[in-house]
Design a protein around this motif. Structure first.
Motif, mmCIF file in Angstrom:
data_model
loop_
_atom_site.group_PDB
_atom_site.id
_atom_site.type_symbol
_atom_site.label_atom_id
_atom_site.label_comp_id
_atom_site.label_asym_id
_atom_site.label_seq_id
_atom_site.Cartn_x
_atom_site.Cartn_y
_atom_site.Cartn_z
ATOM 1 N N ARG A 152 0.819 -1.218 0.000
ATOM 2 C CA ARG A 152 0.000 0.000 0.000
ATOM 3 C C ARG A 152 0.853 1.270 0.000
ATOM 4 O O ARG A 152 0.486 2.256 -0.636
ATOM 5 C CB ARG A 152 -0.952 -0.016 1.192
ATOM 6 C CG ARG A 152 -2.151 -0.935 0.965
ATOM 7 C CD ARG A 152 -3.132 -0.875 2.100
ATOM 8 N NE ARG A 152 -2.655 -1.614 3.261
ATOM 9 C CZ ARG A 152 -3.110 -1.429 4.498
ATOM 10 N NH1 ARG A 152 -4.027 -0.517 4.748
ATOM 11 N NH2 ARG A 152 -2.636 -2.153 5.500
ATOM 12 N N ILE A 153 2.017 1.255 0.680
ATOM 13 C CA ILE A 153 2.844 2.467 0.658
ATOM 14 C C ILE A 153 3.466 2.651 -0.726
ATOM 15 O O ILE A 153 3.672 3.789 -1.173
ATOM 16 C CB ILE A 153 3.910 2.451 1.782
ATOM 17 C CG1 ILE A 153 4.377 3.885 2.101
ATOM 18 C CG2 ILE A 153 5.104 1.588 1.413
ATOM 19 C CD1 ILE A 153 3.323 4.782 2.663
ATOM 20 N N LYS A 154 3.748 1.550 -1.426
ATOM 21 C CA LYS A 154 4.216 1.672 -2.815
ATOM 22 C C LYS A 154 3.118 2.261 -3.702
ATOM 23 O O LYS A 154 3.391 3.081 -4.584
ATOM 24 C CB LYS A 154 4.663 0.312 -3.354
ATOM 25 C CG LYS A 154 5.976 -0.191 -2.769
ATOM 26 C CD LYS A 154 6.543 -1.378 -3.542
ATOM 27 C CE LYS A 154 5.663 -2.579 -3.470
ATOM 28 N NZ LYS A 154 6.254 -3.757 -4.144
ATOM 29 N N LEU A 155 1.874 1.852 -3.442
ATOM 30 C CA LEU A 155 0.750 2.428 -4.185
ATOM 31 C C LEU A 155 0.609 3.914 -3.899
ATOM 32 O O LEU A 155 0.325 4.714 -4.802
ATOM 33 C CB LEU A 155 -0.548 1.713 -3.807
ATOM 34 C CG LEU A 155 -1.046 0.594 -4.702
ATOM 35 C CD1 LEU A 155 -2.295 -0.029 -4.119
ATOM 36 C CD2 LEU A 155 -1.335 1.113 -6.103
ATOM 37 N N ALA A 156 0.804 4.295 -2.636
ATOM 38 C CA ALA A 156 0.729 5.716 -2.281
ATOM 39 C C ALA A 156 1.774 6.511 -3.051
ATOM 40 O O ALA A 156 1.485 7.592 -3.579
ATOM 41 C CB ALA A 156 0.929 5.891 -0.774
ATOM 42 N N GLN A 157 3.006 5.994 -3.121
ATOM 43 C CA GLN A 157 4.045 6.704 -3.858
ATOM 44 C C GLN A 157 3.728 6.776 -5.346
ATOM 45 O O GLN A 157 3.933 7.798 -5.997
ATOM 46 C CB GLN A 157 5.405 6.033 -3.658
ATOM 47 C CG GLN A 157 6.552 6.875 -4.215
ATOM 48 C CD GLN A 157 7.786 6.054 -4.522
ATOM 49 O OE1 GLN A 157 7.755 5.125 -5.306
ATOM 50 N NE2 GLN A 157 8.883 6.404 -3.873
ATOM 51 N N ALA A 158 3.208 5.677 -5.895
ATOM 52 C CA ALA A 158 2.930 5.634 -7.332
ATOM 53 C C ALA A 158 1.792 6.565 -7.740
ATOM 54 O O ALA A 158 1.725 6.998 -8.896
ATOM 55 C CB ALA A 158 2.603 4.198 -7.757
ATOM 56 N N THR A 159 0.902 6.911 -6.790
ATOM 57 C CA THR A 159 -0.266 7.734 -7.132
ATOM 58 C C THR A 159 -0.208 9.152 -6.574
ATOM 59 O O THR A 159 -1.066 9.973 -6.894
ATOM 60 C CB THR A 159 -1.548 7.069 -6.602
ATOM 61 O OG1 THR A 159 -1.442 6.874 -5.183
ATOM 62 C CG2 THR A 159 -1.780 5.721 -7.262
ATOM 63 N N CYS A 160 0.806 9.467 -5.745
ATOM 64 C CA CYS A 160 0.796 10.730 -4.999
ATOM 65 C C CYS A 160 0.870 11.965 -5.886
ATOM 66 O O CYS A 160 0.427 13.041 -5.497
ATOM 67 C CB CYS A 160 1.925 10.747 -3.972
ATOM 68 S SG CYS A 160 3.590 10.668 -4.681
#
Length: 314
Positions: A143-151
Motif C-alpha cells: 500500500r505504501i508503494k501504491l501511495a508513492q505511485a499515485t501521490c
C-alpha cells in the motif's frame, strides 16, 4: 485511433540478444483496468518495462497518452509505476518514502507534505505513516508503494503483481482502491497470473504466451467456461486443521490437505470467487489467514486450458 487518450504499441518487439521478450505487439489500451495475463516468462514484465521506459524496443514504437517512453521527465509526470519487488531507502518511514519522491518530482515542501498525506490517507496508512517501512507487513508495503505511485496524480498507473501474497482483507481494500481510481478515468495496467482476480476487477484483459499477444478484450464469463477445471490455492495459516474443517463446509472445495511444512493448507476449488468470500468470513471469525497464493502449477495449467479454448491465436 485517439492516440493522446490511449496507450499504443505499434508492432513492438523486444529481444534480449537471441532471446525473445515480446514480438510484434500491436495494442491500443483505453482507460480503465487492463490486466496482462500469462505464466512466468510470457512477456508481462517486459511489456510493462517497455511502457515505462525501463527498456527500449528492438523495433516498433510506443506512445503513452501521446508521450514516447524515451522522454522520461514528461512520461513520469503522468505515469506511476509499482514493481512487484520491494526496494525502500534504509531507515525511511512511510511518510518519508512518499514525501521524498514528491520533492524529487519538483513539488515544494508544502505541496509535497499535502500530497503525501493525501496519498497515504487514501491507502489507509495514516496511523503507520511515521513508522519505519522495515517494520511494515507485506500488505502495508504494497500500500505504501501504491501511495508513492499515485501521490503526484498520474493519469496512468502500472502495477506488477500488486495482489500477490496479500491476505483476503487487504486484497479487498486494494481492489476497491484500484476500482475507484479507474472510475476517475485513470489507465491502470496490472500484470497477474491469477485468472479469477483478473475476471473480477478488469475492464479488459490481454493474454500473453511466449512473448506474443494471443488474445485481448473482455473476459467476463471465463470462469463459467472453465468451472470444471479446479484451481489449487495455498492458504497460509497457523491453524490449518481448523481452517480445513471450515473450508469443507463449502461444496465448491473438492480437496484440502495440510502443506508439508504444517503452516498452510493446499485447497482445490471449482469456484474461486465463492471460496474467497468464505475465506473473508473465516478471517473475520478468528482463524488467522496470513496469505493466499495460487499454486503455480495449477494456475499455469488453467491458463493453458484457457488459451487452448481460443479458436486461434492472433
Amino acid at each position: 485511433m485517439s492516440e493522446p487518450h490511449e496507450i499504443v504499441f505499434d508492432n513492438v518487439s523486444k529481444f534480449y540478444g537471441d532471446v525473445l521478450g515480446v514480438n510484434r505487439v500491436s495494442l491500443s489500451i483505453p482507460p480503465g483496468i487492463t490486466s496482462l495475463v500469462g505464466p512466468n516468462g510470457s512477456g508481462k514484465t517486459t511489456l510493462m518495462n517497455l511502457m515505462t521506459g525501463l527498456l527500449r524496443p528492438t523495433r516498433g514504437s510506443i506512445r503513452v497518452l501521446g508521450v514516447a517512453p524515451d522522454n522520461p521527465e514528461e512520461l513520469f509526470r503522468q505515469l506511476g509505476y509499482c514493481t512487484q519487488f520491494d526496494s525502500f531507502p534504509k531507515g525511511f518511514t512511510g511518510y518519508q518514502f512518499v514525501y521524498s519522491f514528491l520533492r524529487l518530482y519538483g513539488s515544494t515542501h508544502a505541496e509535497a507534505d499535502q500530497f503525501a498525506w493525501r496519498a497515504i490517507e487514501r491507502v489507509n496508512l495514516v496511523e503507520a505513516a511515521h513508522r519505519k517501512i522495515a517494520g511494515y507487513s507485506k500488505g502495508m508495503r504494497q500500500r505504501i508503494k501504491l501511495a508513492q505511485a499515485t501521490c503526484h496524480g498520474p493519469a496512468v498507473l502500472v502495477l506488477d503483481e500488486p495482489l500477490n501474497g496479500l491476505d483476503p482483507l487487504v486484497r479487498a481494500e486494494v481492489i476497491a482502491l484500484l476500482r475507484s481510481l479507474a472510475e476517475e478515468g485513470m489507465h491502470i495496467i496490472i500484470s497477474s497470473h491469477i485468472l479469477h482476480e483478473v475476471d473480477m476487477i478488469s475492464d479488459q484483459v490481454i493474454l500473453l504466451s511466449a512473448g506474443y499477444v494471443v488474445a485481448e478484450g473482455k473476459i467476463r464469463g471465463v470462469r463459467d467456461e472453465i468451472q470444471e477445471q479446479p484451481m489449487q490455492i495455498l492458504v497460509r495459516s497457523n491453524a490449518p486443521s481448523a481452517l480445513a474443517a471450515k473450508v469443507f463446509e463449502q461444496d465448491s472445495v473438492v480437496e484440502a490437505k495440510i502443506h508439508n511444512d504444517g503452516r498452510g493448507l493446499l485447497i482445490k476449488t471449482k469456484d474461486p470467487d465463492k471460496f474467497y468470500r468464505l475465506l473473508n468470513r473465516i478471517a473475520l471469525n478468528g482463524i488467522a489467514v496470513e496469505s493466499v497464493i495460487p499454486a503455480d502449477d495449477d494456475v499455469n495449467s488453467l491458463y493453458e486450458y484457457l488459451i487452448g479454448s481460443e479458436d486461434k491465436p492472433r
